[in-house]
Design a protein around this motif. Structure first.
Motif, PDB file in Angstrom:
ATOM      1  N   ASN A  42       0.863  -1.171   0.000  1.00 46.32           N
ATOM      2  CA  ASN A  42       0.000   0.000   0.000  1.00 46.32           C
ATOM      3  C   ASN A  42       0.914   1.241   0.000  1.00 46.32           C
ATOM      4  O   ASN A  42       2.140   1.111  -0.041  1.00 46.32           O
ATOM      5  CB  ASN A  42      -0.979  -0.018   1.191  1.00 46.32           C
ATOM      6  N   ASP A  43       0.326   2.397   0.014  1.00 46.45           N
ATOM      7  CA  ASP A  43       1.117   3.625  -0.084  1.00 46.45           C
ATOM      8  C   ASP A  43       2.131   3.707   1.052  1.00 46.45           C
ATOM      9  O   ASP A  43       3.291   4.083   0.836  1.00 46.45           O
ATOM     10  CB  ASP A  43       0.165   4.829  -0.055  1.00 46.45           C
ATOM     11  N   GLU A  44       1.713   3.320   2.263  1.00 49.80           N
ATOM     12  CA  GLU A  44       2.615   3.407   3.416  1.00 49.80           C
ATOM     13  C   GLU A  44       3.804   2.444   3.270  1.00 49.80           C
ATOM     14  O   GLU A  44       4.956   2.814   3.555  1.00 49.80           O
ATOM     15  CB  GLU A  44       1.842   3.097   4.714  1.00 49.80           C
ATOM     16  N   ALA A  45       3.525   1.231   2.822  1.00 50.77           N
ATOM     17  CA  ALA A  45       4.593   0.241   2.637  1.00 50.77           C
ATOM     18  C   ALA A  45       5.604   0.732   1.601  1.00 50.77           C
ATOM     19  O   ALA A  45       6.822   0.596   1.790  1.00 50.77           O
ATOM     20  CB  ALA A  45       3.992  -1.091   2.211  1.00 50.77           C
ATOM     21  N   LEU A  46       5.096   1.320   0.536  1.00 53.85           N
ATOM     22  CA  LEU A  46       5.978   1.828  -0.513  1.00 53.85           C
ATOM     23  C   LEU A  46       6.851   2.962   0.016  1.00 53.85           C
ATOM     24  O   LEU A  46       8.072   2.983  -0.206  1.00 53.85           O
ATOM     25  CB  LEU A  46       5.140   2.286  -1.719  1.00 53.85           C
ATOM     26  N   LYS A  47       6.244   3.895   0.729  1.00 51.99           N
ATOM     27  CA  LYS A  47       7.001   5.022   1.294  1.00 51.99           C
ATOM     28  C   LYS A  47       8.083   4.505   2.243  1.00 51.99           C
ATOM     29  O   LYS A  47       9.223   4.977   2.225  1.00 51.99           O
ATOM     30  CB  LYS A  47       6.056   5.969   2.053  1.00 51.99           C
ATOM     31  N   LEU A  48       7.697   3.539   3.103  1.00 54.19           N
ATOM     32  CA  LEU A  48       8.670   2.985   4.051  1.00 54.19           C
ATOM     33  C   LEU A  48       9.815   2.276   3.319  1.00 54.19           C
ATOM     34  O   LEU A  48      10.978   2.371   3.716  1.00 54.19           O
ATOM     35  CB  LEU A  48       7.983   2.019   5.018  1.00 54.19           C
ATOM     36  N   THR A  49       9.470   1.569   2.263  1.00 59.48           N
ATOM     37  CA  THR A  49      10.499   0.888   1.470  1.00 59.48           C
ATOM     38  C   THR A  49      11.481   1.892   0.891  1.00 59.48           C
ATOM     39  O   THR A  49      12.708   1.711   0.965  1.00 59.48           O
ATOM     40  CB  THR A  49       9.831   0.074   0.328  1.00 59.48           C
ATOM     41  N   LEU A  50      10.944   2.975   0.338  1.00 58.33           N
ATOM     42  CA  LEU A  50      11.805   3.981  -0.304  1.00 58.33           C
ATOM     43  C   LEU A  50      12.644   4.748   0.711  1.00 58.33           C
ATOM     44  O   LEU A  50      13.778   5.123   0.428  1.00 58.33           O
ATOM     45  CB  LEU A  50      10.956   4.960  -1.134  1.00 58.33           C
ATOM     46  N   THR A  51      12.094   4.990   1.887  1.00 56.71           N
ATOM     47  CA  THR A  51      12.821   5.822   2.849  1.00 56.71           C
ATOM     48  C   THR A  51      13.757   5.017   3.751  1.00 56.71           C
ATOM     49  O   THR A  51      14.777   5.539   4.198  1.00 56.71           O
ATOM     50  CB  THR A  51      11.845   6.651   3.719  1.00 56.71           C
ATOM     51  N   THR A  52      13.436   3.728   4.006  1.00 53.73           N
ATOM     52  CA  THR A  52      14.310   2.936   4.880  1.00 53.73           C
ATOM     53  C   THR A  52      15.309   2.078   4.104  1.00 53.73           C
ATOM     54  O   THR A  52      16.319   1.657   4.661  1.00 53.73           O
ATOM     55  CB  THR A  52      13.490   1.967   5.774  1.00 53.73           C
ATOM     56  N   GLY A  53      14.988   1.770   2.830  1.00 59.39           N
ATOM     57  CA  GLY A  53      15.884   0.908   2.055  1.00 59.39           C
ATOM     58  C   GLY A  53      15.696  -0.571   2.324  1.00 59.39           C
ATOM     59  O   GLY A  53      16.410  -1.398   1.759  1.00 59.39           O
ATOM     60  N   ASN A  54      14.747  -0.920   3.178  1.00 60.18           N
ATOM     61  CA  ASN A  54      14.381  -2.325   3.390  1.00 60.18           C
ATOM     62  C   ASN A  54      12.971  -2.547   2.856  1.00 60.18           C
ATOM     63  O   ASN A  54      12.089  -1.702   3.056  1.00 60.18           O
ATOM     64  CB  ASN A  54      14.399  -2.690   4.884  1.00 60.18           C
TER      65      ASN A  54
END
Lengths: 138, 138
Positions: A42-54
């Motif tokens: 979802n949007d949150e998972a994508l943002k977290l992926t892009l910002t944390t690198g995991n």
């Protein structure tokens, strides 16, 4: 149409989430190019992926964020996120340790349809770890 | 549960179509391992793909079978069909000619999210043909 052309030819990232709020994400080994798994964000998972690198996905069965590796330890380090022409599908180029699939294989794609059939499978990989053992440790 | 274990560990091919009757199919170049595109199949498209050896999808926008290459000429010869652990996603290992994406690139994944951003894209490929020219010929 012009809107489509912007999505296809433009350099703005406007991921198209489905009616369920999710986008398909393919995890591909950055070194071997093997496709490891397909999951959803979802949007949150994508943002977290892009910002944390995991890699962070959204689990459709558990209906919550799924920080890949939080239970198994098999984290995916994201080197690159690719998007397709209509921006409704992502590829994560990831570096990983051994045993990405919960069944015990490196990739979730460990079987192929047997040649000449439409209903039989043939194994194309061997297990790289014992999931019963791995999850017991946690 | 036992049913899940059969699906994950068994050698019966029982593809799990979604509520829309479709299953996700990833086309991956059998030679280079590049992911070319992601599309969808209904039961008929999957059967046709397995029996003819050419990739047939179901077009969600046109709501009909899409024999890949019927307009563009860019047929996909299917060498192998892999299925994932829960049997709700397929990989087609395909051999192809040049220019699989209708925008003009070899792969639909010709852009990546720009490092350090969540909303910008960077081109990672060059066009291999001019789609305007190619489709005009038909």
């Amino acid at each position: 149409v012009a809107a489509d052309k912007n999505i296809e030819e433009g350099l703005a990232f406007v991921p198209k989430f489905g009616p369920d709020g999710l986008i398909t994400a393919i995890a591909q080994d950055d070194v071997t190019a093997q496709v490891l798994m397909v999951a959803y964000m979802n949007d949150e998972a994508l943002k977290l992926t892009l910002t944390t690198g995991n890699a962070v996905y959204f689990s459709r069965s558990r209906k919550k964020l799924w920080r890949k590796g939080e239970e198994s330890g098999h984290v995916q380090k994201v080197k690159e996120v690719l998007v397709d022409c209509d921006q409704d599908c992502l590829i994560l180029k990831v570096t990983v340790d051994q045993g990405q699939c919960h069944v015990g294989y490196q990739s979730c794609f460990y079987r192929k349809v047997t040649s000449g059939t439409t209903d039989k499978l043939t194994l194309v990989a061997e297990k790289v770890y014992d999931p019963a053992e791995a999850y017991r440790k946690k």
